[in-house]
Design a protein around this motif. Structure first.
Motif, PDB file in Angstrom:
ATOM      1  N   ASN A 199      50.500  54.760  50.921  1.00 64.47           N
ATOM      2  CA  ASN A 199      50.805  54.264  49.772  1.00 64.47           C
ATOM      3  C   ASN A 199      51.735  54.937  49.263  1.00 64.47           C
ATOM      4  O   ASN A 199      52.102  54.482  47.795  1.00 64.47           O
ATOM      5  CB  ASN A 199      49.974  53.452  49.043  1.00 64.47           C
ATOM      6  N   ARG A 200      51.654  56.764  48.929  1.00 65.21           N
ATOM      7  CA  ARG A 200      52.651  57.302  48.350  1.00 65.21           C
ATOM      8  C   ARG A 200      52.179  58.653  48.821  1.00 65.21           C
ATOM      9  O   ARG A 200      51.917  59.275  49.992  1.00 65.21           O
ATOM     10  CB  ARG A 200      51.718  58.131  46.369  1.00 65.21           C
ATOM     11  N   ILE A 201      53.916  59.132  48.889  1.00 70.13           N
ATOM     12  CA  ILE A 201      54.824  60.528  49.164  1.00 70.13           C
ATOM     13  C   ILE A 201      55.345  60.998  48.286  1.00 70.13           C
ATOM     14  O   ILE A 201      55.267  60.567  47.397  1.00 70.13           O
ATOM     15  CB  ILE A 201      55.416  59.936  50.712  1.00 70.13           C
ATOM     16  N   SER A 202      55.546  62.258  48.710  1.00 70.76           N
ATOM     17  CA  SER A 202      56.416  62.926  48.161  1.00 70.76           C
ATOM     18  C   SER A 202      57.389  63.638  48.845  1.00 70.76           C
ATOM     19  O   SER A 202      57.065  64.002  49.919  1.00 70.76           O
ATOM     20  CB  SER A 202      55.473  64.379  47.405  1.00 70.76           C
ATOM     21  N   ILE A 203      58.344  63.255  47.859  1.00 73.56           N
ATOM     22  CA  ILE A 203      59.633  64.098  48.716  1.00 73.56           C
ATOM     23  C   ILE A 203      60.206  65.910  46.762  1.00 73.56           C
ATOM     24  O   ILE A 203      60.582  65.052  46.183  1.00 73.56           O
ATOM     25  CB  ILE A 203      61.148  63.206  48.552  1.00 73.56           C
ATOM     26  N   ASN A 204      60.188  66.768  47.195  1.00 74.51           N
ATOM     27  CA  ASN A 204      60.189  67.665  46.917  1.00 74.51           C
ATOM     28  C   ASN A 204      61.149  67.941  46.907  1.00 74.51           C
ATOM     29  O   ASN A 204      61.182  69.307  47.610  1.00 74.51           O
ATOM     30  CB  ASN A 204      58.720  68.294  47.241  1.00 74.51           C
ATOM     31  N   PRO A 205      62.106  68.310  46.144  1.00 74.46           N
ATOM     32  CA  PRO A 205      63.327  68.813  46.629  1.00 74.46           C
ATOM     33  C   PRO A 205      63.015  70.337  45.517  1.00 74.46           C
ATOM     34  O   PRO A 205      64.327  71.102  46.291  1.00 74.46           O
ATOM     35  CB  PRO A 205      64.452  68.053  45.366  1.00 74.46           C
ATOM     36  N   GLN A 206      62.657  70.344  43.991  1.00 78.90           N
ATOM     37  CA  GLN A 206      62.094  71.800  43.828  1.00 78.90           C
ATOM     38  C   GLN A 206      63.807  72.133  42.815  1.00 78.90           C
ATOM     39  O   GLN A 206      63.803  72.332  41.805  1.00 78.90           O
ATOM     40  CB  GLN A 206      62.488  72.749  44.243  1.00 78.90           C
TER      41      GLN A 206
ATOM     42  N   MET B 243      64.884  74.312  29.346  1.00 74.49           N
ATOM     43  CA  MET B 243      64.280  73.182  30.883  1.00 74.49           C
ATOM     44  C   MET B 243      63.393  72.473  30.372  1.00 74.49           C
ATOM     45  O   MET B 243      63.698  70.908  30.776  1.00 74.49           O
ATOM     46  CB  MET B 243      64.147  74.122  31.997  1.00 74.49           C
ATOM     47  N   LEU B 244      62.687  72.513  29.763  1.00 75.25           N
ATOM     48  CA  LEU B 244      61.039  71.677  29.651  1.00 75.25           C
ATOM     49  C   LEU B 244      61.057  71.236  28.347  1.00 75.25           C
ATOM     50  O   LEU B 244      60.677  69.730  28.827  1.00 75.25           O
ATOM     51  CB  LEU B 244      59.537  73.083  29.137  1.00 75.25           C
ATOM     52  N   GLU B 245      61.942  71.857  27.656  1.00 72.71           N
ATOM     53  CA  GLU B 245      62.198  70.530  26.352  1.00 72.71           C
ATOM     54  C   GLU B 245      62.954  69.400  26.888  1.00 72.71           C
ATOM     55  O   GLU B 245      62.430  68.437  25.792  1.00 72.71           O
ATOM     56  CB  GLU B 245      62.432  71.742  25.489  1.00 72.71           C
ATOM     57  N   TYR B 246      63.757  69.413  27.638  1.00 73.65           N
ATOM     58  CA  TYR B 246      64.614  68.616  28.172  1.00 73.65           C
ATOM     59  C   TYR B 246      64.168  67.196  28.729  1.00 73.65           C
ATOM     60  O   TYR B 246      64.629  66.372  28.686  1.00 73.65           O
ATOM     61  CB  TYR B 246      66.551  69.040  28.853  1.00 73.65           C
ATOM     62  N   ALA B 247      63.017  68.308  29.863  1.00 70.13           N
ATOM     63  CA  ALA B 247      61.863  67.670  30.748  1.00 70.13           C
ATOM     64  C   ALA B 247      61.647  66.861  30.312  1.00 70.13           C
ATOM     65  O   ALA B 247      61.172  65.316  30.437  1.00 70.13           O
ATOM     66  CB  ALA B 247      61.575  68.610  32.028  1.00 70.13           C
TER      67      ALA B 247
ATOM     68  N   LEU C 130      63.236  78.414  38.419  1.00 61.06           N
ATOM     69  CA  LEU C 130      63.979  78.808  40.577  1.00 61.06           C
ATOM     70  C   LEU C 130      65.036  79.977  40.160  1.00 61.06           C
ATOM     71  O   LEU C 130      65.699  80.156  38.822  1.00 61.06           O
ATOM     72  CB  LEU C 130      64.350  78.126  40.589  1.00 61.06           C
ATOM     73  N   PRO C 131      64.896  81.074  40.879  1.00 62.22           N
ATOM     74  CA  PRO C 131      66.142  82.746  41.184  1.00 62.22           C
ATOM     75  C   PRO C 131      67.120  81.222  40.832  1.00 62.22           C
ATOM     76  O   PRO C 131      67.764  80.546  41.294  1.00 62.22           O
ATOM     77  CB  PRO C 131      66.063  82.920  42.107  1.00 62.22           C
ATOM     78  N   ALA C 132      68.390  82.103  40.113  1.00 60.63           N
ATOM     79  CA  ALA C 132      69.757  81.576  40.468  1.00 60.63           C
ATOM     80  C   ALA C 132      69.945  80.357  39.215  1.00 60.63           C
ATOM     81  O   ALA C 132      70.996  79.628  39.781  1.00 60.63           O
ATOM     82  CB  ALA C 132      70.280  81.451  41.732  1.00 60.63           C
ATOM     83  N   ASP C 133      68.907  79.610  39.183  1.00 58.92           N
ATOM     84  CA  ASP C 133      68.974  78.607  38.354  1.00 58.92           C
ATOM     85  C   ASP C 133      69.516  78.966  36.802  1.00 58.92           C
ATOM     86  O   ASP C 133      69.523  79.543  36.251  1.00 58.92           O
ATOM     87  CB  ASP C 133      67.667  77.744  38.034  1.00 58.92           C
ATOM     88  N   SER C 134      69.839  77.549  35.767  1.00 62.13           N
ATOM     89  CA  SER C 134      70.129  77.847  34.304  1.00 62.13           C
ATOM     90  C   SER C 134      69.724  76.318  33.198  1.00 62.13           C
ATOM     91  O   SER C 134      69.208  75.528  34.661  1.00 62.13           O
ATOM     92  CB  SER C 134      71.507  77.545  34.369  1.00 62.13           C
ATOM     93  N   PRO C 135      69.188  76.545  32.063  1.00 62.28           N
ATOM     94  CA  PRO C 135      69.285  75.549  31.532  1.00 62.28           C
ATOM     95  C   PRO C 135      70.263  74.369  32.110  1.00 62.28           C
ATOM     96  O   PRO C 135      69.987  72.993  32.485  1.00 62.28           O
ATOM     97  CB  PRO C 135      68.947  75.709  29.902  1.00 62.28           C
ATOM     98  N   GLU C 136      71.293  74.677  32.052  1.00 64.16           N
ATOM     99  CA  GLU C 136      72.207  73.379  31.970  1.00 64.16           C
ATOM    100  C   GLU C 136      72.018  73.085  33.765  1.00 64.16           C
ATOM    101  O   GLU C 136      72.194  71.477  34.374  1.00 64.16           O
ATOM    102  CB  GLU C 136      74.051  73.732  32.786  1.00 64.16           C
ATOM    103  N   GLY C 137      71.782  73.689  34.565  1.00 66.18           N
ATOM    104  CA  GLY C 137      71.661  73.188  36.424  1.00 66.18           C
ATOM    105  C   GLY C 137      70.484  72.748  36.347  1.00 66.18           C
ATOM    106  O   GLY C 137      70.458  72.207  37.132  1.00 66.18           O
ATOM    107  N   PHE C 138      69.081  73.178  35.769  1.00 63.08           N
ATOM    108  CA  PHE C 138      67.844  72.856  35.776  1.00 63.08           C
ATOM    109  C   PHE C 138      68.646  70.436  35.237  1.00 63.08           C
ATOM    110  O   PHE C 138      67.624  69.680  35.495  1.00 63.08           O
ATOM    111  CB  PHE C 138      67.279  72.791  34.629  1.00 63.08           C
ATOM    112  N   ARG C 139      69.077  70.665  34.049  1.00 60.38           N
ATOM    113  CA  ARG C 139      68.968  69.424  33.580  1.00 60.38           C
ATOM    114  C   ARG C 139      69.840  68.638  34.659  1.00 60.38           C
ATOM    115  O   ARG C 139      69.775  67.446  34.957  1.00 60.38           O
ATOM    116  CB  ARG C 139      70.344  69.105  32.305  1.00 60.38           C
ATOM    117  N   ALA C 140      70.879  69.511  35.073  1.00 61.24           N
ATOM    118  CA  ALA C 140      71.549  68.557  36.795  1.00 61.24           C
ATOM    119  C   ALA C 140      70.648  67.651  37.206  1.00 61.24           C
ATOM    120  O   ALA C 140      71.147  66.951  38.349  1.00 61.24           O
ATOM    121  CB  ALA C 140      73.150  69.603  36.629  1.00 61.24           C
ATOM    122  N   SER C 141      69.399  68.705  37.672  1.00 60.33           N
ATOM    123  CA  SER C 141      68.974  68.382  38.344  1.00 60.33           C
ATOM    124  C   SER C 141      67.988  66.995  38.236  1.00 60.33           C
ATOM    125  O   SER C 141      67.796  66.607  39.265  1.00 60.33           O
ATOM    126  CB  SER C 141      68.045  69.284  39.702  1.00 60.33           C
TER     127      SER C 141
END
Length: 493
Positions: free
Chosen positions: A284-291, A385-389, A333-344
């Protein structure tokens, strides 16, 4: 850093704070002050009620002090807990003065900070606001982190009250993945190299499942939650998933089971047939984990799917699977940024899953990132990133339901599970807060036997690697017979 301990031998406590505040330093124990540029003398008074740390750093000498008010506990275990806390706090205060820096989690270094908040609430009868204030005041934790801790602790404490003494959780491990991600250090095998192991592994696992089911019936314990994790369980084919879940349903009485989770994990392993097998198998629960939802970051971590594939997998899951869906993201993650994380995160929130788990990248020794020295975002970027989250998830109606910390995370941050109302992940809370025993099956599984009354924890380890697990299956099954002795002792008390 040169270290002297006086009046105690709490090396681990001192080293935890040293590594937290001076991550480039390593401990060197000396008999006397030899005049080194990095030096600390940690003292515990004869009555064990106060601690003082003299610290030399960058040409400055500073002192940190901590004291215990009232009488120390009579229990040796509780007394050690309090005296170690004094040693850690005096060292932390000195290091904070020397560096001018306060980490987001202050002087807290453990994996499960929520236990402190839980203990505070149980002992005082007070709520999460008071628990957050206590964590902030006593350990110099930032207000936002202290409240995260207290909110998650409140969920755990409420869940604890709903359990019976014989309730347990069940974990079943599938240690195979399509490819190995750059940040991963789990014992998981790429199917490109170990496809031939899957069939014999499943035969051994089904044998362990059957025997473990028999054992639970003999012990009279109830399975409250089931979690099939990995690796990536959906590396298995649809018929293999159907076979695995049928084996679990046959072996265990799941009439009291509140939650049955399967990690669907990576979108490149998800098909309609597999999701149907998971649904029909009782999950009754699954994870789909894009990261991450960024194609560039996905490529940097070694994943062979796109952000668009994540969205399509989620759409198919919503069509076929009626239960809750969790999605994981990783900050840093490598190649990520605060702006990229926000978009994700924005893209994930647009899909409207019931749970979102936000991890902080942990620099594991065996990961490709660490071995190859891959560039990653610094602590300040991860903090953004985490403050935005935190802001975005609260704003979208999610609340934290479990929290834990790992060593070597970027910026010293945390991992938090967020949930919509009514979708708290039972297994995650039970596992992280050690609310009751967890029976773990499969390669790398660690069965954790918890006495809820005393807090005593004992462990039974399975072999880590699939080929070791397969060849040792009878031995591993026999080892779990110890559960009879554990429960006999627990019930006798």
């Amino acid at each position: 850093m040169e270290l002297i301990l006086s009046g105690h031998d709490y090396k681990y406590a001192v080293e935890q704070i040293m590594l937290l505040m001076f991550p480039e330093e390593r401990p060197v124990y000396v008999e006397k002050d030899e005049g080194g540029a990095a030096f600390a003398c940690s003292e515990l008074s004869a009555d064990e009620k106060s601690s003082r740390t003299l610290l030399r750093w960058n040409g400055r000498e500073v002192v940190g002090e901590a004291a215990f008010e009232g009488e120390l506990p009579g229990s040796e275990m509780l007394r050690k807990r309090e005296t170690q806390k004094l040693v850690k706090l005096s060292f932390f205060k000195a290091a904070r003065e020397a560096t001018g820096a306060t980490p987001p989690w202050g002087a807290l270094t453990g994996i499960r900070p929520g236990k402190l908040a839980e203990r505070f609430m149980r002992q005082t009868g007070l709520g999460r606001n008071e628990a957050a204030a206590f964590i902030e005041r006593e350990y110099f934790v930032t207000p936002g982190r202290a409240m995260l801790c207290a909110e998650a602790a409140e969920v755990a404490e409420n869940l604890r009250k709903s359990f019976e003494p014989n309730d347990i959780s069940l974990y079943v491990g599938i240690p195979f993945c399509p490819t190995r991600c750059a940040y991963c250090s789990f014992v998981s095998h790429s199917v490109e190299k170990s496809f031939k192991l899957i069939a014999p592994y499943l035969e051994a696992l089904k044998k362990e499942i059957a025997e473990a089911g028999r054992l639970t019936r003999e012990l009279g314990v109830r399975v409250i939650s089931v979690y099939i994790g990995g690796g990536t369980p959906t590396t298995l084919s649809a018929p293999q998933l159907d076979e695995l879940m049928a084996a679990i349903r046959t072996a265990f009485d799941l009439s009291a089971c509140r939650e049955f989770t399967v990690e669907a994990g990576r979108p490149d392993t998800i098909t309609r047939e597999k999701l149907t097998a998971i649904r029909d198998g009782g999950a009754n629960r699954i994870s789909i984990n894009p990261q991450t939802m960024s194609d560039a970051v996905l490529a940097a971590i070694g994943r062979r799917h796109s952000g668009a594939a994540v969205t399509e997998s989620f759409r198919i899951a919503r069509e076929i699977f009626p239960g809750a869906i969790n999605m994981d993201l990783i900050a840093g993650l490598p190649a990520d940024s605060p702006e990229g994380f926000r978009a994700s995160l924005d893209a994930v929130l647009a899909l409207d899953p019931e749970n979102v788990t936000v991890h902080t990248l942990s620099l594991k020794r065996g990961s490709r990132i660490n071995l190859e020295g891959t560039s990653i975002p610094d602590g300040a970027a991860v903090g953004e990133m985490l403050e935005y989250a935190l802001t975005a998830l609260h704003g979208a109606g999610y609340a934290p339901y479990y929290l834990y910390r790992q060593k070597f995370t970027s910026g010293g941050y945390e991992n938090v599970g967020w949930t919509k109302p009514g979708f708290d992940g039972v297994y995650n809370v039970c596992m992280m807060e050690e609310l009751h025993s967890t029976l773990s099956l499969g390669a790398g599984g660690v069965t954790k036997l918890v006495n809820p009354e005393t807090g005593l924890i004992e462990r039974i380890f399975n072999k880590k690697y699939p080929y070791e697990y397969i060849s040792s299956i009878d031995e591993l099954i026999s080892a779990k017979e110890y559960m009879k002795e554990f429960y006999a002792k627990m019930r006798a008390r």
